[in-house]
Design a protein around this motif. Sequence first.
Motif, PDB file in Angstrom:
ATOM      1  N   LEU A  59       1.017   5.731  -0.268  1.00 25.29           N
ATOM      2  CA  LEU A  59       0.299   7.007  -0.175  1.00 25.29           C
ATOM      3  C   LEU A  59       1.271   8.140  -0.503  1.00 25.29           C
ATOM      4  CD1 LEU A  59      -1.748   6.510   3.112  1.00 25.29           C
ATOM      5  CD2 LEU A  59      -2.670   6.627   0.798  1.00 25.29           C
ATOM      6  N   SER A 110      -4.032   7.025  -3.035  1.00 26.54           N
ATOM      7  CA  SER A 110      -3.603   5.670  -2.710  1.00 26.54           C
ATOM      8  C   SER A 110      -3.395   4.840  -3.962  1.00 26.54           C
ATOM      9  CB  SER A 110      -4.625   4.988  -1.801  1.00 26.54           C
ATOM     10  OG  SER A 110      -5.829   4.762  -2.508  1.00 26.54           O
ATOM     11  N   CYS A 115      -7.561   4.945   3.468  1.00 29.02           N
ATOM     12  CA  CYS A 115      -6.925   5.353   2.218  1.00 29.02           C
ATOM     13  C   CYS A 115      -6.720   4.200   1.258  1.00 29.02           C
ATOM     14  CB  CYS A 115      -5.568   6.005   2.508  1.00 29.02           C
ATOM     15  SG  CYS A 115      -5.664   7.458   3.553  1.00 29.02           S
ATOM     16  N   PHE A 116      -6.866   2.967   1.724  1.00 26.66           N
ATOM     17  CA  PHE A 116      -6.506   1.833   0.895  1.00 26.66           C
ATOM     18  C   PHE A 116      -7.699   1.163   0.232  1.00 26.66           C
ATOM     19  CE2 PHE A 116      -3.089   1.765   4.251  1.00 26.66           C
ATOM     20  CZ  PHE A 116      -2.196   2.479   3.470  1.00 26.66           C
ATOM     21  N   THR A 171      -2.325   0.517  -4.643  1.00 26.21           N
ATOM     22  CA  THR A 171      -2.070  -0.781  -4.038  1.00 26.21           C
ATOM     23  C   THR A 171      -1.529  -1.727  -5.095  1.00 26.21           C
ATOM     24  OG1 THR A 171      -3.898  -0.417  -2.497  1.00 26.21           O
ATOM     25  CG2 THR A 171      -3.079  -2.666  -2.704  1.00 26.21           C
ATOM     26  N   TYR A 184       0.849  -1.185   0.000  1.00 27.84           N
ATOM     27  CA  TYR A 184       0.000   0.000   0.000  1.00 27.84           C
ATOM     28  C   TYR A 184       0.894   1.248   0.000  1.00 27.84           C
ATOM     29  CZ  TYR A 184      -3.407  -3.425   1.725  1.00 27.84           C
ATOM     30  OH  TYR A 184      -4.206  -4.518   1.888  1.00 27.84           O
TER      31      TYR A 184
END
Length: 455
Positions: free
Chosen positions: A83, A117, A266-267, A119, A81
């Motif tokens: 940011l 974000s 945020c993910f 991933t 993850y």
Amino acid sequence: VNLSLSHHITPTHTLLFDLYAGGDNASITVEDYATDTKDKWGNAMGALHWIYNSNTTELRTSLYATTYSNKLSIQLGDTDYQLPSSITDVALRMQLKHQWIETGIHSIIHRIVPQYSQTKGGSLAHRNNKTVENAYEHSVYANATLHLFPHLFVKAGATATLYTTGHTRYCHIDPQASITLDRRHLLCTIAAYSKHQYVMQTGFSDAGLPTEFWAASNSLLPPQYVQGVNASATLYLWQRRYSITAEAFYKRISNQQEYQGSILDCFIANYSLYNHLERGYGNNYGMSVMINKCSGALTGWIDIAYTQAKRRFSNGTTHQKYPASHERPLEVNVVATCKLSHHWSIGGCYVIASGTPFTAPMALSLLHGNLISQYGEYNANRLKPYQRMDASVNYKWHIRHLKECGINLSFYNLLGQQNDLFYYNSVNKKDHFYQYKPARFIVRVLPSLSFFCKF
């Protein structure tokens, strides 16, 4: 890297150049659950100043650029993850002082990438759209000083600002005024002002790493607005070798923006910054007393400050008043330098302050081997009091064709205090014992050695 150059072209013209660049890395690893959290941040600045100074007129022109970036990443199993966020400013500032009038302009171009974000790996892989906000802020200000009596004068003025981003435009005028009594042994000032802020800074309260980011004002985020008043008095003693200063202030902040989400929000694939921002108002107030030794081989000061920074929001899940994320109700600073000889000098400082607020979890659950935290009341907890002592030793000498050279040996946190940086979840996988414990610097005492040269 820190570089400053000064060139006196003529007795009235001076050219200055400043350059700075720095960066930091931090990481936390929870081996039992294959969790690795990293944060990388850094900033750089470059500025060129031209100063014209005559007996009655001073003109200062500055062209500068600043940039800051932050990239938080969490490796959880086979999923990464991230940011990222950043802000870059390019600006021109001109200031003119002529006798009792001061005026100037300030134009800034903001290029902001708010936190978004992305991933990688695992079943939750996604990438939210990266948003680049371009904003333009142009200000013109003017102040005038009027002497009412030989020791009493008034200063008043205003700043007019035009701010644009996309199809959104704001135009405001912020007045300010002060009255000052300046006698030989006493200096008193009372000031009132208002100010709009068009670039917002916010971040998480449940992550102690410096994960804060910026966002530009727009139709969804109106500018923050502050109205304030402060009063100060300085008493000089023993032929101005000592001084005592007392100050009090009050600020009311409107359109205060606060990020109410947690780091896990945020993910998600449809993450949006605006879904987690709440708007309200705040009140900051406090007072401080400083005792200063101004001259002699030993100089320094002792400062004691008491402040309160409270926030209240009318929507969302947080309705009551709570402390702002950077509030330190009590802070004491002691700073001293001592010149031992023409070459040697020593210095030091001691800081003790209240801990900052944070949001602690109430419960922990495991989902497919991953830690899921349920957080409690916003900013209801505080870190332990913070204290630190720094010390330095300086040696200076003169070399032909150079003004001065020197070596500085410094020690950060000389006493090795274990200050809490933030709290994090820790679980022993064997017995499933849960802990919410503080993270601290691995190196208690941080020495540094620097060299400088003036020419």
